[in-house]
Scaffold this motif. Structure first.
Motif, PDB file in Angstrom:
ATOM      1  N   UNK A   1       0.842  -1.183   0.000  1.00 21.54           N
ATOM      2  CA  UNK A   1       0.000   0.000   0.000  1.00 21.54           C
ATOM      3  C   UNK A   1       0.883   1.241   0.000  1.00 21.54           C
ATOM      4  N   UNK A   2       0.295   2.365  -0.349  1.00 17.84           N
ATOM      5  CA  UNK A   2       1.002   3.634  -0.336  1.00 17.84           C
ATOM      6  C   UNK A   2       0.246   4.600   0.568  1.00 17.84           C
ATOM      7  N   UNK A   3       0.972   5.268   1.432  1.00 16.94           N
ATOM      8  CA  UNK A   3       0.374   6.300   2.269  1.00 16.94           C
ATOM      9  C   UNK A   3       0.218   7.566   1.435  1.00 16.94           C
TER      10      UNK A   3
ATOM     11  N   UNK B   1      -7.361   8.852  -5.810  1.00 16.99           N
ATOM     12  CA  UNK B   1      -7.271   7.508  -5.234  1.00 16.99           C
ATOM     13  C   UNK B   1      -7.350   6.419  -6.298  1.00 16.99           C
ATOM     14  N   UNK B   2      -8.346   6.503  -7.134  1.00 13.37           N
ATOM     15  CA  UNK B   2      -8.531   5.457  -8.155  1.00 13.37           C
ATOM     16  C   UNK B   2      -7.396   5.471  -9.166  1.00 13.37           C
TER      17      UNK B   2
ATOM     18  N   UNK C   1      -1.072  -0.224  -8.945  1.00  8.19           N
ATOM     19  CA  UNK C   1      -1.467  -1.535  -8.466  1.00  8.19           C
ATOM     20  C   UNK C   1      -1.262  -1.710  -6.981  1.00  8.19           C
ATOM     21  N   UNK C   2      -1.400  -0.612  -6.232  1.00  6.37           N
ATOM     22  CA  UNK C   2      -1.240  -0.671  -4.780  1.00  6.37           C
ATOM     23  C   UNK C   2      -2.477  -0.082  -4.116  1.00  6.37           C
ATOM     24  N   UNK C   3      -2.662  -0.430  -2.856  1.00 12.51           N
ATOM     25  CA  UNK C   3      -3.765   0.131  -2.081  1.00 12.51           C
ATOM     26  C   UNK C   3      -3.376   1.532  -1.598  1.00 12.51           C
ATOM     27  N   UNK C   4      -4.300   2.469  -1.695  1.00 12.73           N
ATOM     28  CA  UNK C   4      -4.055   3.836  -1.234  1.00 12.73           C
ATOM     29  C   UNK C   4      -4.607   3.984   0.181  1.00 12.73           C
TER      30      UNK C   4
END
Length: 774
Positions: free
Chosen positions: A108-110, A120-121, A128-131
């Motif tokens: 994920x990325x902060x 965000x999208x 390809x990482x979670x925000x």
């Protein structure tokens, strides 16, 4: 599309911008309306000198062996770029980070800032990482606290036409409470009382967005920076109505000077000219607009600070960004409304507050230890703009980005507990930002010395096929930095001899010349150890008064062996120059600074010193024939001794790994040193630094604890770097001895002496005043 074409599309040079991406461990992003700030942490491999002990039977021939190896350090990288290029930049990160390393996959990325929600999208689909979105205000405060506690000269006062124009605040470990005024599109005022206690206490919708928006309507400026540049060139008096325009002069009854603005833009309303924006110069309109908004923000900030009894106000945000004109108007407003009681403070890296905060949140979540101290890596950072140029990056730099890099230091660092006034202590004797004569001399001195440094670097790695190429890069980069500092001495904080030396070391390390003097130090240590036995024997034959003088002169003679001094280098390179020859070059008594008699009187009085902390200088004769005999004398008198040396290499200074071996060699020669070492009465410790100078605001945590534990009551500062360039004016709550040979003619003349004059200053312990305690 290739990485280079991406870089060109957003005007970013790949060699210097996205550094060490393939070694990144973690990254975070702060996306504002105009700028996005990227923070990522990389593992950097750098060469270092490892010291290995020799078998005992070889002790008469060799002191130690040195071999080159690599060590890993953590480096934080911070980069700004325009948010309008967010998609292109994310593609670049994907190619160079996500797809080239396994580390970031399924991670994920902060993210923080308004763009963390807006994009965000886009971020998720591109990378390809979670925000993981973080609160903007919390990140802002976390980042601000981090910079204030970690980066020397982070905060500064700006005084236009002052000397100096920038007055830096050093390191302050007691930063709370303060008011943070973040001027973005709008303005938020945040009262910060501790690491976790803060609140937004006010704000205004009239901020940077107002300035940019109205400026776009009223002038032909196409960008924020262009608008500020117009304001820099303008004269608001053609647009604003002043007090004297109404009263013919000052309104003395209520204390309003005649030149104070009575009404912004009021002359435009009363003008007999055609009522359109072309009637007035764009420059004058921009200046009036900047003053109007800045004055209002300044008044609101002052009133909130007064209500909440806050003495420090830090300003940051897109509106500031180091623009001299903007900082001047804010400073003027605060001075006016507070009647000089409060000064506006700015931050060199205020644009990175949110990105730092988001990164640290990620570090907390991953349970990485971020409690260590981080130091600025100047070789990879950009500085403040020149006040001569209104654009933030100056006329020769891209307007799309600037950079910051921080290195994690090996251990936590704390202020020396024996400083009389740690809060106001400044290590450097001369501030080159203020002293123009000194600045011109030292910048030229370092310019002249670059080739010598280059040759030493090549010599230290003669077997390396690319040593000459890397050394030439050092010359180009360091000379370029010196040129920048000549034009803008404020851009990296206080300009001092210490900062010039440290920046040189950073550039050398960046090009894998971590310890260019390692072989030279090995040779000098070997030669000095061979002389030690006879030297100690000669000292033992002397009566007490003569022995004290011989010990003092031994320290001074040893301190002559300094490869950082140009004139001494010539002597050391000449055949037959040794310890005796160095002693013969010393100034005869009375010395330039001569407290030797007072020192002897103190040694005779009781109680004896409980514990002496000696900050040592050079390898070879300096440490072995100068410092160790003094340590033996102190130990024989019943004083515990702590020998403090650099943690990392700098010139020919002795470093911790070397001294661990040297002390064993000396212990094999001196029974007093041997027994003291075995009994713990002699300690060898690192100071946490890698500089020829000494900043007592940031020394090794273990050393600080040991000084407190052992009730240290004597500090000895040895060498020009530690006792002249820094700490010449430092005051302590314990006795202090400052010893050095002045090995620079210009500096000697500045101090009222000549080459090879001696400084032997003894200062008695001072009491902490009630004012300091408060």
């Amino acid at each position: 599309m290739t990485a280079k074409s991406y870089a060109r599309s957003i005007e970013l040079p790949t060699e210097t911008l996205f550094r060490n991406l393939k070694n990144a461990k973690q990254f975070a992003i702060d996306i504002g309306g105009s700028l996005a700030k990227l923070a990522y942490c990389s593992t950097i491999q750098r060469r270092t000198s490892m010291v290995f002990d020799e078998p005992e039977q070889d002790s008469s021939e060799h002191v130690y062996n040195i071999s080159e190896t690599e060590e890993s350090i953590l480096r934080l990288h911070f980069i700004k770029f325009e948010t309008k290029y967010i998609e292109t930049c994310l593609d670049f990160i994907k190619i160079n980070l996500i797809e080239s390393t396994e580390f970031m996959k399924d991670k994920y990325i902060k993210a923080t800032g308004g763009g963390a929600h807006k994009y965000t999208d886009l971020i998720s689909s591109k990378l390809g990482v979670q925000v993981d979105k973080e609160d903007e205000m919390e990140c802002l405060i976390t980042g601000c606290n981090f910079l204030l506690k970690n980066i020397p000269d982070e905060a500064f006062i700006y005084q236009r036409h002052g000397n100096p124009e920038y007055k830096f605040q050093g390191v302050n470990h007691n930063i709370f409470p303060y008011l943070l005024v973040n001027i973005g599109s709008g303005v938020s005022l945040i009262k910060v009382e501790s690491e976790n206690k803060y609140e937004r206490i006010g704000g205004t919708s009239t901020g940077g967005g107002t300035f940019w928006g109205l400026g776009s309507l009223l002038t032909k400026a196409k960008s924020f920076d262009e608008l500020v540049e117009l304001a820099e060139q303008g004269d608001h008096r053609s647009v604003d109505m002043l007090v004297k325009d109404i009263y013919g002069g000052a309104y003395a009854t209520i204390g309003l000077p005649g030149d104070i603005i009575a009404s912004s833009f009021a002359k435009a309303a009363r003008s007999t000219k055609d009522k359109n924006k072309s009637s007035f110069k764009d420059e004058d309109v921009a200046k009036s607009l900047l003053l109007s908004i800045s004055n209002d923000i300044g008044q609101i900030a002052y009133l909130q600070a007064k209500i909440h009894n806050l003495k420090k106000i830090y300003f940051g945000g897109y509106f500031i960004r180091g623009h001299p004109m903007t900082m001047h108007t804010i400073t003027y407003a605060i001075n006016f409304w507070s009647k000089g009681e409060i000064q506006a403070l700015f931050l060199r890296h205020e644009g990175y507050l949110g990105a730092i905060g988001a990164f640290l949140k990620g570090a907390n979540d991953s349970k990485d230890d971020h409690s260590f101290v981080w130091g600025e890596h100047f070789a990879g950072s950009s500085g403040l703009a020149s006040p001569k140029c209104s654009g933030f990056f100056g006329k020769t730099r891209s307007s799309t980005f600037d950079m910051l890099e921080l290195d994690r230091l090996d251990k936590p660092l704390l202020p020396c507990p024996l400083l009389l006034d740690a809060q106001n202590y400044l290590p450097d004797t001369v501030d080159l930002t203020q002293d123009e004569e000194a600045r011109e001399y030292w910048l030229q001195c370092f310019t002249n010395g670059v080739d010598k440094t280059k040759q030493q670097a090549i010599k230290s790695q003669a077997q390396s096929s690319d040593a000459e190429k890397r050394a030439e890069k050092f010359v180009i980069r360091y000379l370029d930095r010196l040129k920048v500092l000549k034009e803008n001495p404020y851009c990296y904080g206080s300009l001092t001899v210490r900062s010039l030396l440290d920046t040189s070391s950073q550039y050398l390390s960046e090009l894998h010349f971590t310890d260019p003097y390692s072989q030279q130090k090995q040779f000098e240590n070997e030669q000095a150890v061979k002389l030690l036995s006879n030297h100690l024997r000669d000292l033992e034959k002397l009566e007490w008064p003569d022995r004290q003088l011989e010990l003092a002169q031994g320290i001074l003679a040893g301190n002559m062996f300094d490869w950082g001094a140009k004139e001494v280098c010539k002597l050391m390179e000449s055949p037959g120059f040794g310890f005796k020859e160095a002693r013969s070059r010393l100034q005869a008594r009375p010395w330039l600074f001569d407290d030797f008699d007072e020192w002897c009187i103190r040694l005779k009085t009781h109680p004896i010193h409980k514990c002496a902390v000696i900050f040592c200088d050079n390898s070879g004769a300096d440490i072995i024939l100068g410092i160790f005999p003094l340590a033996q004398e102190l130990l024989a008198n019943g004083t515990k001794v702590i020998l403090c040396v650099n943690s990392r290499p700098a010139l020919n200074d002795v470093i911790f790994s070397e001294l661990l071996i040297l002390v064993k060699k000396v212990a094999a020669i001196s029974s007093e040193i041997n027994s003291a070492l075995n009994e713990g009465r002699l300690q060898v410790m690192e100071n946490g630094q890698g500089s020829p100078c000494l900043d007592l605001r940031l020394i090794d945590n273990d050393l600080v604890n040991m000084m407190v534990k052992e009730n240290a009551d004597l500090i000895i500062l040895e060498g020009m770097g530690r006792a002249v360039h820094t700490n010449f004016h430092a005051r302590f709550t314990c006795d202090v001895l400052k010893v050095a040979v002045i090995k620079n003619k210009w500096l000697a003349n500045r101090l009222g002496g000549d080459m090879f004059n001696v400084m032997f200053k003894f200062e008695k312990a001072r009491q902490v005043s009630l004012v300091t305690k408060q």
